[in-house]
Scaffold this motif. Structure first.
Motif, mmCIF file in Angstrom:
data_model
loop_
_atom_site.group_PDB
_atom_site.id
_atom_site.type_symbol
_atom_site.label_atom_id
_atom_site.label_comp_id
_atom_site.label_asym_id
_atom_site.label_seq_id
_atom_site.Cartn_x
_atom_site.Cartn_y
_atom_site.Cartn_z
ATOM 1 N N VAL A 63 15.060 -2.251 63.695
ATOM 2 C CA VAL A 63 14.938 -3.111 62.524
ATOM 3 C C VAL A 63 14.092 -2.450 61.441
ATOM 4 O O VAL A 63 12.985 -1.971 61.711
ATOM 5 C CB VAL A 63 14.324 -4.469 62.913
ATOM 6 N N PHE A 64 14.605 -2.474 60.200
ATOM 7 C CA PHE A 64 13.896 -1.935 59.049
ATOM 8 C C PHE A 64 14.027 -2.946 57.908
ATOM 9 O O PHE A 64 15.117 -3.172 57.405
ATOM 10 C CB PHE A 64 14.477 -0.577 58.640
ATOM 11 N N ARG A 65 12.908 -3.550 57.531
ATOM 12 C CA ARG A 65 12.956 -4.634 56.542
ATOM 13 C C ARG A 65 12.427 -4.168 55.187
ATOM 14 O O ARG A 65 11.308 -3.673 55.078
ATOM 15 C CB ARG A 65 12.144 -5.838 57.033
ATOM 16 N N ILE A 66 13.246 -4.391 54.140
ATOM 17 C CA ILE A 66 12.791 -4.068 52.782
ATOM 18 C C ILE A 66 12.164 -5.282 52.106
ATOM 19 O O ILE A 66 11.414 -5.135 51.140
ATOM 20 C CB ILE A 66 13.929 -3.500 51.915
ATOM 21 N N ALA A 67 12.478 -6.496 52.578
ATOM 22 C CA ALA A 67 11.921 -7.726 51.996
ATOM 23 C C ALA A 67 10.475 -7.913 52.451
ATOM 24 O O ALA A 67 10.097 -7.466 53.533
ATOM 25 C CB ALA A 67 12.755 -8.931 52.430
ATOM 26 N N PRO A 68 9.659 -8.599 51.652
ATOM 27 C CA PRO A 68 8.293 -8.878 52.088
ATOM 28 C C PRO A 68 8.265 -9.951 53.168
ATOM 29 O O PRO A 68 9.138 -10.822 53.201
ATOM 30 C CB PRO A 68 7.602 -9.375 50.812
ATOM 31 N N ASP A 119 13.313 4.891 45.035
ATOM 32 C CA ASP A 119 13.015 4.026 43.895
ATOM 33 C C ASP A 119 14.017 2.877 43.913
ATOM 34 O O ASP A 119 15.217 3.083 43.698
ATOM 35 C CB ASP A 119 13.159 4.800 42.576
ATOM 36 N N GLY A 120 13.544 1.664 44.197
ATOM 37 C CA GLY A 120 14.414 0.507 44.278
ATOM 38 C C GLY A 120 14.262 -0.420 43.090
ATOM 39 O O GLY A 120 13.379 -0.236 42.246
ATOM 40 N N VAL A 121 15.122 -1.426 43.027
ATOM 41 C CA VAL A 121 15.020 -2.435 41.972
ATOM 42 C C VAL A 121 13.708 -3.194 42.116
ATOM 43 O O VAL A 121 13.022 -3.472 41.127
ATOM 44 C CB VAL A 121 16.219 -3.408 42.031
ATOM 45 N N ASN A 122 13.331 -3.527 43.342
ATOM 46 C CA ASN A 122 12.058 -4.215 43.572
ATOM 47 C C ASN A 122 10.868 -3.304 43.329
ATOM 48 O O ASN A 122 9.813 -3.741 42.858
ATOM 49 C CB ASN A 122 12.000 -4.775 44.985
ATOM 50 N N GLY A 123 11.016 -2.032 43.665
ATOM 51 C CA GLY A 123 9.910 -1.085 43.551
ATOM 52 C C GLY A 123 10.108 0.059 44.521
ATOM 53 O O GLY A 123 11.230 0.392 44.900
ATOM 54 N N ASP A 124 9.013 0.662 44.968
ATOM 55 C CA ASP A 124 9.076 1.772 45.911
ATOM 56 C C ASP A 124 9.497 1.252 47.285
ATOM 57 O O ASP A 124 8.957 0.258 47.779
ATOM 58 C CB ASP A 124 7.718 2.456 46.024
ATOM 59 N N ILE A 125 10.434 1.960 47.920
ATOM 60 C CA ILE A 125 10.889 1.586 49.255
ATOM 61 C C ILE A 125 10.525 2.690 50.230
ATOM 62 O O ILE A 125 10.943 3.846 50.081
ATOM 63 C CB ILE A 125 12.410 1.324 49.284
ATOM 64 N N ALA A 126 9.721 2.343 51.219
ATOM 65 C CA ALA A 126 9.326 3.242 52.304
ATOM 66 C C ALA A 126 8.849 2.350 53.439
ATOM 67 O O ALA A 126 8.414 1.220 53.207
ATOM 68 C CB ALA A 126 8.224 4.196 51.862
ATOM 69 N N PHE A 127 8.939 2.851 54.660
ATOM 70 C CA PHE A 127 8.655 1.996 55.811
ATOM 71 C C PHE A 127 7.379 2.404 56.547
ATOM 72 O O PHE A 127 7.138 3.586 56.808
ATOM 73 C CB PHE A 127 9.839 2.021 56.786
ATOM 74 N N LYS A 128 6.588 1.375 56.867
ATOM 75 C CA LYS A 128 5.412 1.540 57.716
ATOM 76 C C LYS A 128 5.695 0.886 59.062
ATOM 77 O O LYS A 128 6.493 -0.040 59.155
ATOM 78 C CB LYS A 128 4.196 0.876 57.063
ATOM 79 N N LYS A 129 5.024 1.368 60.089
ATOM 80 C CA LYS A 129 5.245 0.832 61.424
ATOM 81 C C LYS A 129 4.599 -0.538 61.584
ATOM 82 O O LYS A 129 3.464 -0.759 61.169
ATOM 83 C CB LYS A 129 4.712 1.792 62.485
ATOM 84 N N ASP A 130 5.326 -1.456 62.213
ATOM 85 C CA ASP A 130 4.836 -2.801 62.462
ATOM 86 C C ASP A 130 5.335 -3.234 63.838
ATOM 87 O O ASP A 130 6.509 -3.041 64.166
ATOM 88 C CB ASP A 130 5.338 -3.767 61.387
ATOM 89 N N GLY A 131 4.451 -3.817 64.628
ATOM 90 C CA GLY A 131 4.863 -4.281 65.946
ATOM 91 C C GLY A 131 4.219 -3.476 67.066
ATOM 92 O O GLY A 131 3.387 -2.593 66.834
#
Length: 384
Positions: A139-144, A346-358
């Motif tokens: 799972v990779f989430r771009i939404a807050p 560079d996304g419409v919302n802003g910067d897109i990059a993933f940090k580890k969670d869980g």
């Protein structure tokens, strides 16, 4: 002669085999969204945003020398149907990556299938904290998350005049609504705001008079609402009919203010709405050029302007997947999953990059998204 005929027959069979020739020509991306049912408006907006991304990508040469092909399935605003749609995309359509599934409840239902089949999914909308803390490495989430949205809102709390002193809550009774209400309630309590009543509603409910009457008696000054645009429209109208004295603030980013203005009329005036893209003010986006490309593509296809606030999710989601495929160098599930950790976009919302969670060793990817607050004044959207 017999050898030539045999070779021709084998070649014909190979070309006619399901998916073989087509898979060589395009890279498939699976999308599961609620295109019908209680939250169909939002699901269609997201799907349309994905289609804009598909067109932009293919107009610029595709990825890895191939065009992308979206295969979009309707999860019918139902968690069981969400599971069925995801499994169909994986098993029958052989997609190497998914985007979905709008509601947190739908996404949580789909997640075990990602582990079972080893296919990654970019989550474009769902906000429940459980999505990235349950130990699903696909799972990779771009939404807050709801917690991120509440934290961002806390920074804007002092801007409200008169100040918020006592808050009530009305939330859709699912993971999205309950999770959002919980996070905003905790944030407000920490800021010294008194908490009144919390009412819930079924996703398909249309008569909210009982909940609104209870809220009216609480003595609060502000009502936080979490649900999709269809129910928000009903709430605004019924709150006006009941002369609810509260200032209304919606969260979750699924309010589509222009649609509310069109459908709720004067009842939308004075309302505040948290969003993750404000298309009325593209110059205020983190990446204005990216926002303009999306808005131009949306308008070119003749889509309703009101859907831009949700449609961007589909656009950013597909662009994130395409970037991962490009980095992976091949359209294979494991390679795409590994590449998603390296995406910087560079996304419409802003910067897109993933940090580890869980949990360690089973982390999900979580993006840090931007949050905006807009207000409707005299039938127009403003940024306070």
């Amino acid at each position: 002669m017999r050898t030539m005929k045999t070779t021709a027959l084998l070649l014909s069979a190979a070309l006619l085999a399901p998916g073989v020739a087509f898979a060589q020509e395009t890279i498939k991306i699976g999308v599961t969204q609620p295109l019908t049912g209680a939250v169909a408006a939002s699901g269609n907006y997201v799907a349309n945003g994905a289609k804009v991304a598909e067109e932009v990508v293919n107009a610029n040469g595709g990825v890895l020398g191939k065009k992308i092909q979206l295969i979009i399935e309707d999860n019918k605003s139902n968690p069981k149907e969400a599971v069925a749609s995801a499994e169909k995309l994986i098993v029958r359509d052989k997609v190497p990556v998914l985007m979905g599934a709008w509601s947190s409840t739908f996404t949580l239902a789909v997640m075990p299938k990602l582990v079972e089949y080893g296919v990654p999914m970019v989550v474009e909308t769902s906000s429940s904290t459980k999505i990235t803390t349950s130990g699903n490495p696909w799972v990779f989430r771009i939404a807050p998350t709801s917690a991120m949205e509440a934290k961002s809102f806390a920074e804007k709390l002092d801007h409200f005049q008169p100040a918020i002193q006592k808050a009530d809550f009305l939330a859709v009774n699912n993971d999205f609504g309950r999770g959002s209400a919980d996070e905003f309630r905790k944030m407000l309590q920490a800021k010294g705001v008194k908490i009144g009543v919390t009412e819930t509603m079924a996703p398909e409910a249309t008569d909210l008079s009982a909940q609104l009457s209870s809220i009216k008696q609480s003595g609060g000054d502000t009502l936080f609402v979490t649900t999709g645009v269809e129910q928000i429209t009903l709430i605004l109208k019924q709150a006006a009919e009941l002369r609810l004295p509260h200032r209304i603030i919606t969260n979750g980013g699924s309010s589509s203010p222009d649609q509310l203005i069109a459908q709720a009329g004067a009842a939308a005036d004075g309302g505040y709405f948290t969003l993750f893209f404000a298309p009325w003010f593209p110059e205020k986006a983190v990446h204005p050029t990216v926002a303009k490309t999306f808005v131009d593509g949306w308008n070119k296809k003749g889509y309703d302007f009101a859907g831009l606030t949700e449609g961007y999710r589909g656009y950013d989601g597909i662009m994130t997947i395409v970037e991962a495929i490009k980095k992976a160098g091949k359209a294979e599930p494991q390679a795409i999953r590994d590449a998603l950790w390296t995406v910087k976009l560079d996304g419409v919302n802003g910067d897109i990059a993933f940090k580890k969670d869980g949990p360690e060793g089973k982390e999900s990817g979580q993006n840090e998204a931007n949050v905006y607050v807009v207000q409707v004044k005299d039938g127009k959207v403003t940024m306070p």
